[in-house]
Design a protein around this motif. Structure first.
Motif, PDB file in Angstrom:
ATOM      1  N   CYS A   1       0.867  -1.173   0.000  1.00 45.67           N
ATOM      2  CA  CYS A   1       0.000   0.000   0.000  1.00 45.67           C
ATOM      3  C   CYS A   1       0.903   1.221   0.000  1.00 45.67           C
ATOM      4  CB  CYS A   1      -0.920  -0.009   1.213  1.00 45.67           C
ATOM      5  SG  CYS A   1      -2.119   1.327   1.250  1.00 45.67           S
ATOM      6  N   MET A   2       0.994   1.892  -1.146  1.00 52.43           N
ATOM      7  CA  MET A   2       1.874   3.044  -1.317  1.00 52.43           C
ATOM      8  C   MET A   2       1.099   4.306  -0.972  1.00 52.43           C
ATOM      9  SD  MET A   2       4.970   3.694  -2.029  1.00 52.43           S
ATOM     10  CE  MET A   2       6.025   5.073  -2.451  1.00 52.43           C
TER      11      MET A   2
ATOM     12  N   GLU B   1       4.572   6.430  -7.542  1.00 53.80           N
ATOM     13  CA  GLU B   1       4.525   4.968  -7.558  1.00 53.80           C
ATOM     14  C   GLU B   1       5.842   4.399  -7.044  1.00 53.80           C
ATOM     15  OE1 GLU B   1       1.873   3.449  -8.106  1.00 53.80           O
ATOM     16  OE2 GLU B   1       0.619   4.750  -9.344  1.00 53.80           O
ATOM     17  N   SER B   2       5.796   3.136  -6.630  1.00 54.14           N
ATOM     18  CA  SER B   2       6.979   2.425  -6.163  1.00 54.14           C
ATOM     19  C   SER B   2       7.274   1.270  -7.109  1.00 54.14           C
ATOM     20  CB  SER B   2       6.769   1.900  -4.738  1.00 54.14           C
ATOM     21  OG  SER B   2       7.836   1.052  -4.345  1.00 54.14           O
TER      22      SER B   2
ATOM     23  N   TYR C   1      -1.125  -4.567  -5.139  1.00 47.93           N
ATOM     24  CA  TYR C   1      -0.500  -3.246  -5.040  1.00 47.93           C
ATOM     25  C   TYR C   1      -1.580  -2.185  -5.148  1.00 47.93           C
ATOM     26  CZ  TYR C   1       2.316   0.848  -6.250  1.00 47.93           C
ATOM     27  OH  TYR C   1       2.886   2.104  -6.275  1.00 47.93           O
TER      28      TYR C   1
ATOM     29  N   ARG D   1      -2.348   2.188  -4.465  1.00 45.72           N
ATOM     30  CA  ARG D   1      -2.006   3.556  -4.042  1.00 45.72           C
ATOM     31  C   ARG D   1      -3.334   4.281  -3.801  1.00 45.72           C
ATOM     32  NH1 ARG D   1      -0.544   8.443  -6.678  1.00 45.72           N
ATOM     33  NH2 ARG D   1      -0.732   7.437  -8.711  1.00 45.72           N
TER      34      ARG D   1
ATOM     35  N   ARG E   1      -6.000   9.089   1.350  1.00 43.76           N
ATOM     36  CA  ARG E   1      -5.179   8.507   2.415  1.00 43.76           C
ATOM     37  C   ARG E   1      -5.873   8.589   3.772  1.00 43.76           C
ATOM     38  NH1 ARG E   1      -1.147  11.363  -0.555  1.00 43.76           N
ATOM     39  NH2 ARG E   1      -1.248  13.088   0.934  1.00 43.76           N
TER      40      ARG E   1
END
Length: 308
Positions: free
Chosen positions: A193-194, A199-200, A214, A216, A220
């Motif tokens: 959870c980014m 992005e990762s 995955y 994002r 938040r």
């Protein structure tokens, strides 16, 4: 009639928390559909509060569920909490009294970790030690699974949930990829959870290779809703749920010389190290590369060697 605990569905969830006070304060406030800023953006305190609710909910799903929480800073990683059933094989490193309440233990150990971080370095905006957190989590999982098998019990289904806010640290590329391949070989699912706006690449590749999820989140502040609806259930139940699908995975590698993401590069034929420039010698294994063009005589010599 009581149900045998060995026949119950059980999961071992290792949660990796990023614990940067400076980083969380730098996260931009969210905006709603009208473009106005949301007054309650995600802070470290709010982040921990939602994660602790998620942990307690996950443990309440089954008495056989187990949780381990690992905190990550820019310099180190540390075990913040382990379920009482895991304490014999994976003790908590910090000197805090063991309790069955994860909220108390996580917060107490996290306070110690943050104090140690402030003492070692004043720059709290450095990327998290993701490689150290993954390695520590996989070691904990391996020890728990081995202990269960040695006792003749069925081990819990292990998985890792990475909650990260900082961007990828290219200098950790080798260690992170080694951890991802180790998790894939051990059939450990890695979810991610980014929480930042970027992005990762590391976490995208980790979830793709291990069959994880995955995400994002767009909001938040509503992190708890994402955690409960996506990451709380058992892994075998995901085939029956409508879960978010990745739009694409960034498979770019990081070069071993400058630690930056590249689209094309040079690969060492011996150790498979990746370089962004044509170098005369591999800095990893020391292999010397011959960049000079071969003469016709040398080509004939090589050809005859293969035909003999």
């Amino acid at each position: 009639m009581a149900q045998d605990s060995d026949k119950e569905d059980r999961s071992l969830l290792v949660i990796l928390l990023e614990a940067h006070q400076g980083l969380w304060s730098q996260l931009n406030p969210e905006t709603d559909a009208n473009g106005t800023e949301e007054p309650r953006h995600l802070t470290l305190a709010g982040f921990l509060q939602q994660v602790l609710v998620f942990i307690n909910t996950f443990l309440s799903l089954s008495d056989a569920n187990q949780v381990a929480v690992i905190g990550m800073t820019s310099t180190t990683s540390s075990v913040l909490y382990t379920s009482p059933s895991l304490l014999s094989s994976s003790p908590v490193a910090n000197p805090v009294e063991v309790s069955s309440n994860p909220s108390h233990e996580v917060l107490a150990n996290l306070t110690i970790l943050l104090r140690e971080e402030e003492r070692q370095t004043g720059d709290a905006a450095q990327p998290a030690a993701l490689s150290g957190g993954l390695s520590r989590g996989l070691c904990l999982i391996n020890k728990a699974v081995s202990s269960a098998r040695a006792g003749g019990k069925r081990s819990a289904l292990p998985r890792v949930l990475c909650l990260q806010g900082s961007p990828d640290a290219t200098q950790q590329y080798i260690a992170v990829m080694n951890s991802i391949f180790a998790a894939q070989r051990s059939e450990v699912v890695i979810d991610a959870c980014m929480l930042s706006g970027s992005e990762s690449t590391f976490l995208q590749q980790a979830t793709h290779l291990t069959g994880g999820i995955y995400l994002r989140p767009k909001l938040r502040g509503a992190l708890l809703q994402y955690l409960l609806t996506i990451y709380c259930g058992f892994t075998f139940s995901r085939s029956h749920l409508e879960l978010p699908q990745p739009l694409g995975v960034d498979f770019r590698a990081s070069c071993f010389c400058h630690r930056r993401a590249i689209d094309m590069g040079f690969v060492c034929s011996v150790c498979l190290s990746i370089f962004c420039e044509n170098v005369p010698e591999c800095s990893i294994c020391g292999t010397c590369f011959s960049n000079a063009p071969r003469t016709p005589a040398a080509k004939r010599k090589v050809g005859s060697a293969f035909t003999d």
